[in-house]
Design a protein around this motif. Structure first.
Motif, PDB file in Angstrom:
ATOM      1  N   MET A   1      70.186  -4.218  41.362  1.00  0.00           N
ATOM      2  CA  MET A   1      71.005  -5.422  41.174  1.00  0.00           C
ATOM      3  C   MET A   1      70.872  -6.321  42.400  1.00  0.00           C
ATOM      4  N   SER A   2      70.693  -7.616  42.167  1.00  0.00           N
ATOM      5  CA  SER A   2      70.499  -8.566  43.260  1.00  0.00           C
ATOM      6  C   SER A   2      71.755  -8.680  44.124  1.00  0.00           C
ATOM      7  N   HIS A   3      71.553  -8.946  45.403  1.00  0.00           N
ATOM      8  CA  HIS A   3      72.688  -9.189  46.291  1.00  0.00           C
ATOM      9  C   HIS A   3      73.106 -10.646  46.180  1.00  0.00           C
ATOM     10  N   ILE A   4      74.359 -10.862  45.833  1.00  0.00           N
ATOM     11  CA  ILE A   4      74.888 -12.216  45.722  1.00  0.00           C
ATOM     12  C   ILE A   4      75.794 -12.452  46.918  1.00  0.00           C
ATOM     13  N   GLY A 139      73.021 -10.275  39.479  1.00  0.00           N
ATOM     14  CA  GLY A 139      72.086 -11.388  39.608  1.00  0.00           C
ATOM     15  C   GLY A 139      71.553 -11.910  38.296  1.00  0.00           C
ATOM     16  N   ASP A 140      71.305 -11.008  37.336  1.00  0.00           N
ATOM     17  CA  ASP A 140      70.740 -11.425  36.054  1.00  0.00           C
ATOM     18  C   ASP A 140      71.783 -11.992  35.107  1.00  0.00           C
ATOM     19  N   THR A 161      71.926 -18.451  36.013  1.00  0.00           N
ATOM     20  CA  THR A 161      72.329 -17.108  36.402  1.00  0.00           C
ATOM     21  C   THR A 161      72.780 -17.074  37.861  1.00  0.00           C
ATOM     22  N   HIS A 162      73.335 -15.931  38.258  1.00  0.00           N
ATOM     23  CA  HIS A 162      73.689 -15.778  39.667  1.00  0.00           C
ATOM     24  C   HIS A 162      72.454 -15.758  40.553  1.00  0.00           C
ATOM     25  N   ASP A 163      71.339 -15.252  40.036  1.00  0.00           N
ATOM     26  CA  ASP A 163      70.096 -15.323  40.810  1.00  0.00           C
ATOM     27  C   ASP A 163      69.699 -16.778  41.057  1.00  0.00           C
ATOM     28  N   ASN A 164      69.869 -17.639  40.031  1.00  0.00           N
ATOM     29  CA  ASN A 164      69.605 -19.073  40.213  1.00  0.00           C
ATOM     30  C   ASN A 164      70.483 -19.641  41.326  1.00  0.00           C
ATOM     31  N   LEU A 165      71.777 -19.343  41.261  1.00  0.00           N
ATOM     32  CA  LEU A 165      72.730 -19.912  42.220  1.00  0.00           C
ATOM     33  C   LEU A 165      72.521 -19.350  43.621  1.00  0.00           C
ATOM     34  N   GLN A 166      72.217 -18.052  43.720  1.00  0.00           N
ATOM     35  CA  GLN A 166      71.967 -17.456  45.019  1.00  0.00           C
ATOM     36  C   GLN A 166      70.734 -18.086  45.664  1.00  0.00           C
ATOM     37  N   PHE A 167      69.671 -18.228  44.882  1.00  0.00           N
ATOM     38  CA  PHE A 167      68.442 -18.845  45.385  1.00  0.00           C
ATOM     39  C   PHE A 167      68.716 -20.261  45.891  1.00  0.00           C
ATOM     40  N   MET A 168      69.443 -21.043  45.093  1.00  0.00           N
ATOM     41  CA  MET A 168      69.723 -22.419  45.471  1.00  0.00           C
ATOM     42  C   MET A 168      70.624 -22.489  46.694  1.00  0.00           C
TER      43      MET A 168
END
Length: 488
Positions: A1-4, A139-140, A161-168
């Motif tokens: 799971m991605s770290h947010i 993240g997904d 997604t949260h991955d989108n928001l974390q990246f941004m």
């Protein structure tokens, strides 16, 4: 799971008593913010909201909007922010299309789309020490459904997604060199992804703070800057135009930089604003489908006025021709974007998603060119979107509303230049023969169907609409009537 990195419950451990969020009513540390998030998350959980659900939030800018947003994420739910100025029909459409299970709003008179609602004053504020969240968002998981109109005039939900928001958010922190010393003055509406990413997620990810202001006014802005001492803010050209027109300017020495986006800003206005306030203003560019921003001039480094800067970290921008083939630097074509910021897709619209995201490339519908250094200049728009003071207005939505009047045969809506708002909608209408409907009647007809910013500033009743050789309405020809050179 991605770290947010922007989750309040994790930041509370790291930042604890550091200032986090304030508005006109509340002032919260990171720990207090996390406690308020947990209190409302428990309340949502108790009424059955959980992972995979969508919560609609229809509130003006205030701390509780961000508390509700983060609380939904705490239990794995997603959020669709609804413009609080929407008419009932506009709000109900979004709430229904998003299949929201609950609406957080200002009270019993607010639209709910037939869903259960919690009024902002009824939000729980004290956490239950015994409550534990079952599953928090990963993240997904879907984080946001931001609604944006399209060529059909029917708003569609952009799935982020949260991955989108974390990246941004990480990209924003890097590009603007944000630290725990930074403090954002949030003045843009929180139903847009710009405000959520640039003014909320990015500063708290960096350990900084944000102040949420009420309804914007120049006097209030300068008072807030002098009192709160923010280090940056994000705004649209209309706001800069209003600020530079003021006779007196307060103490803006705390500001390190400012961001301008959502619509093109003239070099003249940019220069005036920078000189007046003594700070760097960086112009950027992006789409909701690209999680807010894809290009931006750097606060420190080479800035090229007239461009929207180079691609942000981790993104690639290319220019392609009609067949989708990349073209050389300096050549005009469609702007396409690739990166971890590209949306999951449009909710329930797989065909539109496939047309918009091709082989991982987001097709923007905007025309531009890249120079040898990778700086992007926007040339025009393929789409007919009108940008009024940073608000996206799609002519088809206004045309569809006009078409509901029995006397309207057809219409065309275009953007006319405006000194303050950049563009404003103007309608040209052809009525059925032997009807006597007036522009005032049509204006009144639109009032209950469209938000105020979408209402045309003028409605011209004409005998016929201009057509191009293939029979389509000649909107470029209509727009040319409003260019200064065309005025006699």
């Amino acid at each position: 799971m991605s770290h947010i990195g922007y989750f309040a419950w994790n930041l509370a451990t790291e930042r604890s008593d550091a200032p986090c969020l304030r508005d006109d009513r509340l002032e919260l540390t990171y720990r207090q913010f996390a406690d308020r998030v947990d209190a409302f998350a428990a309340q949502l959980s108790e009424i059955g909201v959980g992972r995979g659900d969508v919560v609609a939030i229809m509130l003006p800018n205030r701390a509780e909007l961000l508390i509700a947003l983060m609380a939904a994420w705490r239990i794995g739910a997603a959020v669709t922010p609804v413009n609080p100025t929407f008419t009932a029909s506009e709000a109900d459409y979004q709430i229904d299309d998003a299949t929201a299970v609950l609406v957080v709003n200002e009270g019993p008179d607010a639209p709910t789309g037939g869903r259960p609602a919690i009024a902002v004053d009824d939000m729980a504020t004290i956490p239950d020490p015994a409550w534990e969240p079952g599953i928090t968002a990963g993240g997904d998981d879907l984080a946001l459904l931001i609604y944006t109109s399209g060529s059909t005039g029917r708003p569609k939900g952009v799935m982020l997604t949260h991955d989108n928001l974390q990246f941004m958010s990480v990209s924003m922190v890097q590009h603007f060199s944000l630290t725990a010393d930074d403090h954002c003055l949030l003045i843009l509406p929180l139903f847009h992804v710009n405000a959520i990413c640039v003014s909320f997620l990015a500063p708290i990810l960096a350990g900084g703070q944000l102040s949420v202001t009420g309804r914007f006014s120049p006097a209030r802005f300068f008072g807030d800057v002098a009192r709160l001492r923010p280090t940056y803010f994000s705004a649209v050209p209309t706001i800069y135009a209003l600020l530079v027109s003021q006779d007196t300017v307060g103490d803006t020495s705390s500001l390190r930089f400012a961001v301008c986006g959502a619509a093109p800003i003239s070099k003249e206005l940019l220069d005036r604003a920078e000189q007046r306030f003594g700070l760097v203003i960086v112009e950027g560019y992006g789409l909701t489908e690209g999680t807010c921003a894809s290009a931006c001039n750097p606060p420190a480094g080479v800035r090229k006025p007239g461009t929207v800067g180079p691609a942000l970290p981790g993104q690639t921008i290319a220019i392609v021709d009609e067949s989708g083939t990349p073209v050389p630097a300096g050549t005009v074509g469609e702007v396409v974007i690739r990166g971890a910021n590209v949306m999951r897709g449009y909710l329930g619209r797989p065909e539109e998603t496939e047309r918009t995201v091709v082989d991982g490339w987001l097709h923007t519908g905007d025309v531009g060119r890249l120079d040898e250094d990778g700086y992007l200049t926007l040339v025009d728009r393929i789409k007919d979107m009108i940008i009024r003071g940073g608000e996206n207005i799609y002519p088809k939505e206004i045309e569809n509303a006009l078409a509901t009047h029995d006397d309207v045969l057809e219409s065309a809506v275009i953007g006319a230049p405006h000194d303050v708002y950049g563009e404003v909608p103007v309608a040209y209408v052809v009525t059925y023969p032997d009807t006597t409907v007036t522009h005032d009647v049509l204006a009144e007809h639109l009032t209950s169907r469209l938000t105020k910013v979408k209402l045309p500033v003028a409605i011209h009743i004409v005998d016929a609409l201009p057509r191009n050789p293939v029979g389509k309405i000649d909107k470029p020809g209509l727009r040319s009537r409003h260019r200064p050179a065309a005025v006699s």
